[in-house]
Write a protein that holds these residues in place. Structure first.
Motif, PDB file in Angstrom:
ATOM      1  N   ALA A  60     -49.191 -18.971  15.595  1.00  0.00           N
ATOM      2  CA  ALA A  60     -48.259 -19.810  14.822  1.00  0.00           C
ATOM      3  C   ALA A  60     -48.121 -19.253  13.412  1.00  0.00           C
ATOM      4  CB  ALA A  60     -48.760 -21.244  14.775  1.00  0.00           C
ATOM      5  N   LEU A  61     -46.915 -19.375  12.855  1.00  0.00           N
ATOM      6  CA  LEU A  61     -46.642 -18.955  11.483  1.00  0.00           C
ATOM      7  C   LEU A  61     -46.278 -20.182  10.664  1.00  0.00           C
ATOM      8  CD1 LEU A  61     -44.425 -15.780  12.146  1.00  0.00           C
ATOM      9  CD2 LEU A  61     -46.897 -15.886  11.793  1.00  0.00           C
ATOM     10  N   GLU A  62     -47.083 -20.455   9.637  1.00  0.00           N
ATOM     11  CA  GLU A  62     -46.833 -21.598   8.765  1.00  0.00           C
ATOM     12  C   GLU A  62     -46.522 -21.094   7.354  1.00  0.00           C
ATOM     13  OE1 GLU A  62     -50.110 -24.258   8.899  1.00  0.00           O
ATOM     14  OE2 GLU A  62     -49.965 -24.635  11.057  1.00  0.00           O
ATOM     15  N   THR A  63     -45.593 -21.767   6.684  1.00  0.00           N
ATOM     16  CA  THR A  63     -45.193 -21.371   5.330  1.00  0.00           C
ATOM     17  C   THR A  63     -45.359 -22.541   4.376  1.00  0.00           C
ATOM     18  OG1 THR A  63     -42.877 -22.024   5.572  1.00  0.00           O
ATOM     19  CG2 THR A  63     -43.475 -19.816   6.345  1.00  0.00           C
ATOM     20  N   ASN A  64     -45.457 -22.216   3.101  1.00  0.00           N
ATOM     21  CA  ASN A  64     -45.531 -23.259   2.072  1.00  0.00           C
ATOM     22  C   ASN A  64     -44.149 -23.694   1.606  1.00  0.00           C
ATOM     23  OD1 ASN A  64     -44.996 -20.815   0.822  1.00  0.00           O
ATOM     24  ND2 ASN A  64     -46.076 -21.361  -1.067  1.00  0.00           N
ATOM     25  N   ARG A  65     -43.098 -23.161   2.261  1.00  0.00           N
ATOM     26  CA  ARG A  65     -41.715 -23.551   1.957  1.00  0.00           C
ATOM     27  C   ARG A  65     -40.993 -23.873   3.262  1.00  0.00           C
ATOM     28  NH1 ARG A  65     -38.325 -19.570  -1.483  1.00  0.00           N
ATOM     29  NH2 ARG A  65     -36.886 -21.313  -1.215  1.00  0.00           N
ATOM     30  N   PRO A  66     -40.708 -25.120   3.531  1.00  0.00           N
ATOM     31  CA  PRO A  66     -40.009 -25.491   4.767  1.00  0.00           C
ATOM     32  C   PRO A  66     -38.658 -24.793   4.855  1.00  0.00           C
ATOM     33  CG  PRO A  66     -40.884 -27.439   3.672  1.00  0.00           C
ATOM     34  CD  PRO A  66     -41.039 -26.311   2.715  1.00  0.00           C
ATOM     35  N   GLY A  67     -38.354 -24.297   6.043  1.00  0.00           N
ATOM     36  CA  GLY A  67     -37.068 -23.661   6.279  1.00  0.00           C
ATOM     37  C   GLY A  67     -36.979 -22.227   5.814  1.00  0.00           C
ATOM     38  N   PHE A  68     -38.089 -21.665   5.341  1.00  0.00           N
ATOM     39  CA  PHE A  68     -38.059 -20.284   4.863  1.00  0.00           C
ATOM     40  C   PHE A  68     -37.911 -19.306   6.024  1.00  0.00           C
ATOM     41  CE2 PHE A  68     -39.972 -16.298   3.346  1.00  0.00           C
ATOM     42  CZ  PHE A  68     -39.324 -16.142   2.131  1.00  0.00           C
ATOM     43  N   LEU A  69     -38.578 -19.595   7.156  1.00  0.00           N
ATOM     44  CA  LEU A  69     -38.521 -18.742   8.343  1.00  0.00           C
ATOM     45  C   LEU A  69     -37.978 -19.529   9.525  1.00  0.00           C
ATOM     46  CD1 LEU A  69     -41.992 -16.895   8.234  1.00  0.00           C
ATOM     47  CD2 LEU A  69     -39.788 -16.034   7.425  1.00  0.00           C
ATOM     48  N   SER A  70     -37.442 -18.792  10.493  1.00  0.00           N
ATOM     49  CA  SER A  70     -37.029 -19.399  11.762  1.00  0.00           C
ATOM     50  C   SER A  70     -37.376 -18.438  12.888  1.00  0.00           C
ATOM     51  CB  SER A  70     -35.532 -19.712  11.769  1.00  0.00           C
ATOM     52  OG  SER A  70     -34.772 -18.522  11.761  1.00  0.00           O
ATOM     53  N   PRO A  83     -33.781 -17.009   0.223  1.00  0.00           N
ATOM     54  CA  PRO A  83     -34.359 -16.104  -0.775  1.00  0.00           C
ATOM     55  C   PRO A  83     -35.482 -16.786  -1.546  1.00  0.00           C
ATOM     56  CG  PRO A  83     -32.285 -16.994  -1.579  1.00  0.00           C
ATOM     57  CD  PRO A  83     -32.447 -17.503  -0.174  1.00  0.00           C
ATOM     58  N   GLY A  84     -36.367 -15.989  -2.105  1.00  0.00           N
ATOM     59  CA  GLY A  84     -37.455 -16.535  -2.919  1.00  0.00           C
ATOM     60  C   GLY A  84     -38.806 -16.003  -2.494  1.00  0.00           C
ATOM     61  N   GLU A  85     -39.845 -16.631  -3.045  1.00  0.00           N
ATOM     62  CA  GLU A  85     -41.225 -16.256  -2.761  1.00  0.00           C
ATOM     63  C   GLU A  85     -41.859 -17.260  -1.810  1.00  0.00           C
ATOM     64  OE1 GLU A  85     -42.463 -13.492  -4.251  1.00  0.00           O
ATOM     65  OE2 GLU A  85     -40.597 -13.180  -5.368  1.00  0.00           O
ATOM     66  N   CYS A  86     -42.732 -16.756  -0.922  1.00  0.00           N
ATOM     67  CA  CYS A  86     -43.354 -17.654   0.064  1.00  0.00           C
ATOM     68  C   CYS A  86     -44.634 -17.022   0.588  1.00  0.00           C
ATOM     69  CB  CYS A  86     -42.371 -17.908   1.213  1.00  0.00           C
ATOM     70  SG  CYS A  86     -42.992 -19.058   2.466  1.00  0.00           S
ATOM     71  N   PHE A  87     -45.592 -17.882   0.970  1.00  0.00           N
ATOM     72  CA  PHE A  87     -46.798 -17.444   1.663  1.00  0.00           C
ATOM     73  C   PHE A  87     -46.675 -17.814   3.135  1.00  0.00           C
ATOM     74  CE2 PHE A  87     -48.547 -17.706  -2.649  1.00  0.00           C
ATOM     75  CZ  PHE A  87     -49.191 -16.482  -2.730  1.00  0.00           C
ATOM     76  N   VAL A  88     -46.923 -16.827   3.993  1.00  0.00           N
ATOM     77  CA  VAL A  88     -46.884 -17.039   5.436  1.00  0.00           C
ATOM     78  C   VAL A  88     -48.315 -16.980   5.966  1.00  0.00           C
ATOM     79  CG1 VAL A  88     -46.006 -16.224   7.647  1.00  0.00           C
ATOM     80  CG2 VAL A  88     -44.594 -16.021   5.588  1.00  0.00           C
ATOM     81  N   HIS A  89     -48.754 -18.050   6.611  1.00  0.00           N
ATOM     82  CA  HIS A  89     -50.110 -18.135   7.159  1.00  0.00           C
ATOM     83  C   HIS A  89     -50.045 -17.904   8.672  1.00  0.00           C
ATOM     84  CE1 HIS A  89     -51.512 -19.840   3.332  1.00  0.00           C
ATOM     85  NE2 HIS A  89     -50.389 -20.537   3.351  1.00  0.00           N
ATOM     86  N   GLN A 100     -53.015 -14.029   5.865  1.00  0.00           N
ATOM     87  CA  GLN A 100     -52.027 -14.592   4.942  1.00  0.00           C
ATOM     88  C   GLN A 100     -51.185 -13.458   4.380  1.00  0.00           C
ATOM     89  OE1 GLN A 100     -52.783 -17.815   1.834  1.00  0.00           O
ATOM     90  NE2 GLN A 100     -52.522 -16.052   0.491  1.00  0.00           N
ATOM     91  N   VAL A 101     -49.867 -13.629   4.416  1.00  0.00           N
ATOM     92  CA  VAL A 101     -48.938 -12.606   3.958  1.00  0.00           C
ATOM     93  C   VAL A 101     -48.002 -13.216   2.915  1.00  0.00           C
ATOM     94  CG1 VAL A 101     -47.150 -10.960   4.610  1.00  0.00           C
ATOM     95  CG2 VAL A 101     -49.033 -11.446   6.193  1.00  0.00           C
ATOM     96  N   ALA A 102     -47.911 -12.579   1.747  1.00  0.00           N
ATOM     97  CA  ALA A 102     -46.958 -13.004   0.711  1.00  0.00           C
ATOM     98  C   ALA A 102     -45.623 -12.302   0.972  1.00  0.00           C
ATOM     99  CB  ALA A 102     -47.484 -12.649  -0.671  1.00  0.00           C
ATOM    100  N   VAL A 103     -44.543 -13.069   0.933  1.00  0.00           N
ATOM    101  CA  VAL A 103     -43.214 -12.531   1.252  1.00  0.00           C
ATOM    102  C   VAL A 103     -42.267 -12.806   0.088  1.00  0.00           C
ATOM    103  CG1 VAL A 103     -41.243 -12.632   2.820  1.00  0.00           C
ATOM    104  CG2 VAL A 103     -43.567 -12.876   3.724  1.00  0.00           C
ATOM    105  N   SER A 104     -41.537 -11.768  -0.320  1.00  0.00           N
ATOM    106  CA  SER A 104     -40.448 -11.899  -1.303  1.00  0.00           C
ATOM    107  C   SER A 104     -39.148 -11.589  -0.582  1.00  0.00           C
ATOM    108  CB  SER A 104     -40.635 -10.936  -2.474  1.00  0.00           C
ATOM    109  OG  SER A 104     -41.781 -11.263  -3.222  1.00  0.00           O
ATOM    110  N   ALA A 105     -38.244 -12.567  -0.556  1.00  0.00           N
ATOM    111  CA  ALA A 105     -36.968 -12.404   0.139  1.00  0.00           C
ATOM    112  C   ALA A 105     -35.821 -12.347  -0.864  1.00  0.00           C
ATOM    113  CB  ALA A 105     -36.753 -13.551   1.122  1.00  0.00           C
ATOM    114  N   TYR A 106     -34.872 -11.473  -0.595  1.00  0.00           N
ATOM    115  CA  TYR A 106     -33.743 -11.264  -1.494  1.00  0.00           C
ATOM    116  C   TYR A 106     -32.432 -11.442  -0.730  1.00  0.00           C
ATOM    117  CZ  TYR A 106     -37.429  -9.062  -4.236  1.00  0.00           C
ATOM    118  OH  TYR A 106     -38.605  -8.826  -4.913  1.00  0.00           O
ATOM    119  N   PRO A 107     -31.407 -11.940  -1.403  1.00  0.00           N
ATOM    120  CA  PRO A 107     -30.099 -12.045  -0.740  1.00  0.00           C
ATOM    121  C   PRO A 107     -29.551 -10.661  -0.445  1.00  0.00           C
ATOM    122  CG  PRO A 107     -29.913 -12.580  -3.064  1.00  0.00           C
ATOM    123  CD  PRO A 107     -31.373 -12.457  -2.774  1.00  0.00           C
ATOM    124  N   PRO A 108     -28.765 -10.511   0.605  1.00  0.00           N
ATOM    125  CA  PRO A 108     -28.228  -9.184   0.940  1.00  0.00           C
ATOM    126  C   PRO A 108     -27.286  -8.665  -0.147  1.00  0.00           C
ATOM    127  CG  PRO A 108     -27.220 -10.889   2.296  1.00  0.00           C
ATOM    128  CD  PRO A 108     -28.333 -11.548   1.551  1.00  0.00           C
TER     129      PRO A 108
END
Length: 330
Positions: A60-70, A83-89, A100-108
């Motif tokens: 399972a992949l859990e994030t500290n930001r709802p809706g960050f991943l699908s 877009p933004g910063e998030c931790f993926v557990h 635990q993986v830190a993810v930085s997402a950017y708009p295309p």
């Protein structure tokens, strides 16, 4: 003795389990997940786990930001939705933490590739000292500014508290102070430091003007190549390298400047110890005009007055992130 032997067996069994766990492909697969990832919204994260399907479906992949991943399913890679910063557990059975993986997402970002020849006209912040021009006085030649502590490569930003933007500012201030019989205070930048140097001008018998024995430059010009343009903001990048002073090899700090359309007339090949160069003609009234705002190690950047077009790329193309770039054929 039998009790001691049993304890040794327990220790040996534990070490075997530990070693097999550390060197198992499943453990190595988890350890290979980077602790930090960058991604573009709409693209999948690089979460490749070498595990059997029966075990992978319980990851399972859990994030500290709802809706960050699908995810469309347990076996499908997670897609970045915002877009933004998030931790993926990364958890097994949704309970046991594995990674635990830190993810930085950017708009295309999509840009129009360049390739057009451009003329570059750059104004510097202050004036840069590029050499000395000693003042003759009797049988000796002296440079009052260098004797007072100034160096070639210094950037003069103020004289007596007044901003300096052109060679004429220096010439007029020096001559006026000399005729008034007083010294000048030069504020100069030397690397990351700012210094004040007090200089007394000397009368040049040839020009009948007061001088301080310096050669200065306030601008640069040349030809280069456009790299890209972002069509919505009209931000451009060009050259791919910093513009440096020809005499001091020091990067120039930008006070302003522009790019214009140019036509390359000749290319002079380089020789050992002598770089090659392009020879071009500027067209100030052409369709390509832009303001320069930054001069960096990656090139010059600024804003175009109007959007450019490229017949080879009629539509903007996506820009990859740094970790997505791979070496290609030369």
């Amino acid at each position: 003795m039998p009790c001691l032997s049993i304890k040794r067996l327990y220790v040996l069994f534990f070490l075997i389990l530990l070693i097999s766990g550390v060197f198992s492909p499943y453990t190595r697969s988890l350890a290979s997940l980077p602790a930090y990832q960058t991604a573009i919204v709409g693209e999948p994260l690089s979460f490749t786990l070498s595990m059997p399907p029966t075990l992978r479906k319980h990851i399972a992949l859990e994030t500290n930001r709802p809706g960050f991943l699908s995810r469309s399913g347990p076996a499908s890679p997670p897609l970045v939705c915002r877009p933004g910063e998030c931790f993926v557990h990364v958890k097994l059975f949704g309970v046991i933490p594995l990674r635990q993986v830190a993810v930085s997402a950017y708009p295309p970002v999509r840009v129009i590739p360049g390739g057009q020849a451009i003329g570059v006209l750059l104004r510097t912040q202050g004036v840069i000292v590029v050499g000395s021009a000693p003042v003759s006085s009797g049988n000796e030649e002296r440079s009052p500014a260098l004797e007072a502590g100034m160096r070639i490569g210094d950037v003069i930003v103020r004289i007596d508290g007044k901003s300096v933007t052109a060679e004429e500012d220096v010439r007029e201030a020096v001559d006026a102070a000399g005729r008034a019989g007083r010294a000048l205070v030069f504020e100069v930048k030397r690397g990351s430091r700012t210094l004040e140097v007090k200089v007394r001008p000397r009368l040049c018998p040839e020009t009948r003007r007061y001088r301080v024995g310096l050669l200065v430059r306030d601008s640069a010009a040349g030809v280069g190549t456009m790299t890209f343009c972002e069509p919505r903001s009209k931000i451009f990048g060009a050259l791919g390298h910093i513009i440096a002073d020809a005499d001091t090899s020091q990067g120039l700090e930008v006070a302003g400047g522009k790019i214009v359309e140019a036509s390359i007339q000749a290319v002079r090949p380089g020789r050992r110890g002598q770089p090659g160069e392009k020879v071009g003609v500027f067209y100030g009234d052409g369709g390509l005009v832009g303001e320069i705002t930054r001069n960096t190690g990656q090139g010059i950047f600024g804003t175009l007055e109007r959007e450019i077009s490229n017949p080879l790329y009629p539509r903007p193309i996506p820009v990859a992130l740094v970790d997505q770039v791979r070496p290609g054929p030369a």
